[in-house]
Design an enzyme around this catalytic site. Structure first.
Site, short mmCIF file in Angstrom:
data_model
loop_
_atom_site.label_atom_id
_atom_site.label_comp_id
_atom_site.label_asym_id
_atom_site.label_seq_id
_atom_site.Cartn_x
_atom_site.Cartn_y
_atom_site.Cartn_z
N GLU A 83 24.54 22.56 -15.87
CA GLU A 83 25.52 22.51 -14.78
C GLU A 83 25.57 23.90 -14.14
O GLU A 83 26.36 24.75 -14.49
CB GLU A 83 26.89 22.11 -15.32
CG GLU A 83 27.91 21.84 -14.23
CD GLU A 83 29.29 21.52 -14.78
OE1 GLU A 83 30.20 21.33 -13.95
OE2 GLU A 83 29.47 21.48 -16.02
N ALA B 6 36.05 19.90 -7.90
CA ALA B 6 35.13 20.95 -7.45
C ALA B 6 34.18 20.43 -6.37
O ALA B 6 32.98 20.66 -6.41
CB ALA B 6 34.34 21.51 -8.63
N ARG C 167 37.97 12.71 9.28
CA ARG C 167 36.78 12.90 10.11
C ARG C 167 35.57 13.38 9.32
O ARG C 167 34.47 13.41 9.86
CB ARG C 167 37.08 13.90 11.24
CG ARG C 167 38.10 13.39 12.25
CD ARG C 167 38.29 14.35 13.41
NE ARG C 167 39.23 13.82 14.38
CZ ARG C 167 40.54 14.01 14.34
NH1 ARG C 167 41.06 14.76 13.36
NH2 ARG C 167 41.33 13.49 15.25
N ASP D 67 33.44 15.80 -20.04
CA ASP D 67 33.44 17.23 -19.69
C ASP D 67 34.12 18.02 -20.81
O ASP D 67 34.83 19.00 -20.57
CB ASP D 67 34.16 17.46 -18.36
CG ASP D 67 33.77 18.79 -17.70
OD1 ASP D 67 32.78 19.41 -18.13
OD2 ASP D 67 34.47 19.20 -16.75
N HIS E 216 42.66 15.22 -14.18
CA HIS E 216 41.65 15.57 -13.18
C HIS E 216 41.69 14.66 -11.95
O HIS E 216 41.39 15.11 -10.85
CB HIS E 216 40.25 15.52 -13.81
CG HIS E 216 39.93 16.70 -14.67
ND1 HIS E 216 40.44 16.86 -15.94
CD2 HIS E 216 39.16 17.79 -14.43
CE1 HIS E 216 39.99 17.99 -16.45
NE2 HIS E 216 39.22 18.58 -15.55
N LEU F 128 41.56 24.48 -13.95
CA LEU F 128 41.05 23.58 -14.98
C LEU F 128 39.66 24.03 -15.42
O LEU F 128 38.82 24.39 -14.59
CB LEU F 128 40.99 22.14 -14.47
CG LEU F 128 42.33 21.39 -14.36
CD1 LEU F 128 42.15 20.10 -13.58
CD2 LEU F 128 42.90 21.11 -15.74
N HIS G 293 33.47 28.15 -13.22
CA HIS G 293 32.19 28.83 -13.34
C HIS G 293 32.31 30.28 -12.86
O HIS G 293 33.03 30.56 -11.89
CB HIS G 293 31.10 28.10 -12.55
CG HIS G 293 30.73 26.77 -13.12
ND1 HIS G 293 29.47 26.48 -13.59
CD2 HIS G 293 31.48 25.65 -13.33
CE1 HIS G 293 29.45 25.23 -14.04
NE2 HIS G 293 30.65 24.71 -13.88
N HIS H 98 31.44 15.04 -11.89
CA HIS H 98 32.91 14.89 -11.97
C HIS H 98 33.56 14.65 -10.60
O HIS H 98 34.13 15.54 -9.98
CB HIS H 98 33.60 16.01 -12.74
CG HIS H 98 33.17 17.41 -12.48
ND1 HIS H 98 33.07 17.97 -11.23
CD2 HIS H 98 32.85 18.41 -13.36
CE1 HIS H 98 32.71 19.22 -11.33
NE2 HIS H 98 32.56 19.52 -12.61
#
Length: 390
Positions: free
Chosen positions: A131, A222, A229, A277, A253, A310, A143, A218
């Site tokens: 990932e 993220a 639109r 996860d 989540h 998270l 990250h 997920h």
């Protein structure tokens, strides 16, 4: 090896249909057949499941850790074994050990560990999920932004070489850091490409799906969201039928109503699949741990950095199924498919995982009627029994 036995005394879900008054016959680690209980040959060893149901083992394509271990912190075979053992009591019989964005050296070590685990046939190990690091800083989540970078020729070559030695290799990338031609090359080489941690537009994400990306990481987390639109990556995941999408069903989540809307709207044949996860605390009483040198706190059912971001999930697969069925209202058969057959399909492994048919892996979960885990088998070997010492 000539081990042959039959599990009886429970309803059997084969991934499509339920069987009553039947037996699941296992030979040498594989499913042989589902037969009427009265038609069992006399030479088959009979094991009474004691009621409840027998269902295909769960397939989790995003597992960062478990048993007190994070793959990032200890990218070796011992960690992979620990993670697989930690998730088995929750019904996960096949998982992708997941490495979150890290340095090239850690990434190389994780790939080497995955190759070694595959050679050793570590029970429950299905392959690797890398990932990152080729993500979008704008949607980095937990990250480390200092480690996020564009994909190079060397990165692409490394992934293709790793795929040759791993049963499954999935990588999450963002369109901001990878070109469609690279995705096409990876997909052609058998790498499962997932889109995630991205602020991309619908049209650009669709272009990547056309190039060979087949999964979204997920869903709703993220990523660019659905707007009036601009559908964003979340909208692409739901609208483009070739894409499957992972879902963290913990009530934190993604809101239950949003899950219901997404399930109703999802275009096929791609499916929404359950992922945990999961991080290091699964199977332990840990209250905190570290990732890339940063402390992550476990509290109130979630895992968060000090600023509240998270960081993965405090979730196991049977809990995700219970939430999906009991709170979201998904019919039990479909919830089970979302944890087994659909993730197996998403990574090209449904010929051997996620269902019971002649020649599929004897990865079996015995569930009580209230969805408690009784016993778990991987390849016909019992790896967990409720109440037995771990």
């Amino acid at each position: 090896m000539n081990d042959r036995f039959a599990l009886t005394g429970a309803r059997i879900f084969d991934g499509d249909n339920w069987h009553e008054g039947s037996a699941l016959v296992v030979r040498d680690g594989l499913v042989e057949a589902i037969v009427r209980q009265g038609a069992l040959p006399s030479d088959v060893r009979v094991v009474d499941a004691g009621g409840g149901m027998l269902v295909p083992g769960f397939v989790d394509i995003q597992v960062n850790g478990g048993g007190g271990v994070m793959l990032n912190d200890h990218p070796d075979v011992a960690s992979i074994e620990t993670i697989c053992r930690a998730h088995a009591p929750f019904g996960t019989t096949a998982l992708l050990a997941t490495l979150i964005t890290d340095t090239p050296a850690i990434t190389a070590a994780a790939i080497a560990a995955g190759e070694a685990a595959a050679l050793r046939k570590v029970p429950g190990f299905l392959g690797l999920h890398l990932e990152g690091p080729h993500l979008s800083i704008a949607r980095k989540g937990a990250h480390d932004p200092a480690l996020i970078r564009p994909m190079t020729d060397a990165d692409q070559a490394m992934l293709i070489a790793a795929r040759r030695k791993l049963p499954v290799l999935l990588t999450t990338v963002a369109p901001e850091s990878v070109e469609p031609a690279r995705v096409a090359a990876l997909a052609k080489a058998g790498v499962v490409v997932s889109l995630g941690h991205s602020d991309t537009s619908y049209l650009r994400a669709k272009t990547f799906a056309e190039a060979g990306a087949s999964v979204v990481t997920h869903l709703f987390n993220a990523m660019s969201q659905i707007g009036n639109r601009e559908p964003g990556l979340a909208g692409t995941a739901i609208d483009v039928g070739s894409l499957s999408a992972g879902l963290i069903a913990d009530g934190i989540h993604v809101h239950p109503a949003t899950i219901r809307i997404a399930l109703d709207a999802k275009q096929g044949p791609g499916k929404i699949v359950l992922v945990t996860d999961a991080m290091a605390p699964i199977g332990t009483d840990m209250t905190s741990f570290t990732l890339n040198g940063r402390t992550i706190y476990r509290k109130d059912g979630s895992l968060r950095l000090a600023d509240g971001t998270l960081a993965g999930a405090d979730l196991d697969m049977i809990s995700a199924i219970r939430f999906l069925h009991g709170v979201v209202g998904v019919e039990l058969s479909e919830a089970l498919r979302m944890a087994s057959l659909y993730p197996a399909q998403a990574i090209g492994q449904s010929h051997r995982l996620g269902r019971f048919a002649n020649g599929t892996a004897a990865d079996i979960v015995a569930l009580s009627d209230d969805l408690g885990i009784g016993s778990v088998w991987i390849g016909g070997e019992k790896v967990f029994k409720a109440g037995a010492p771990r």
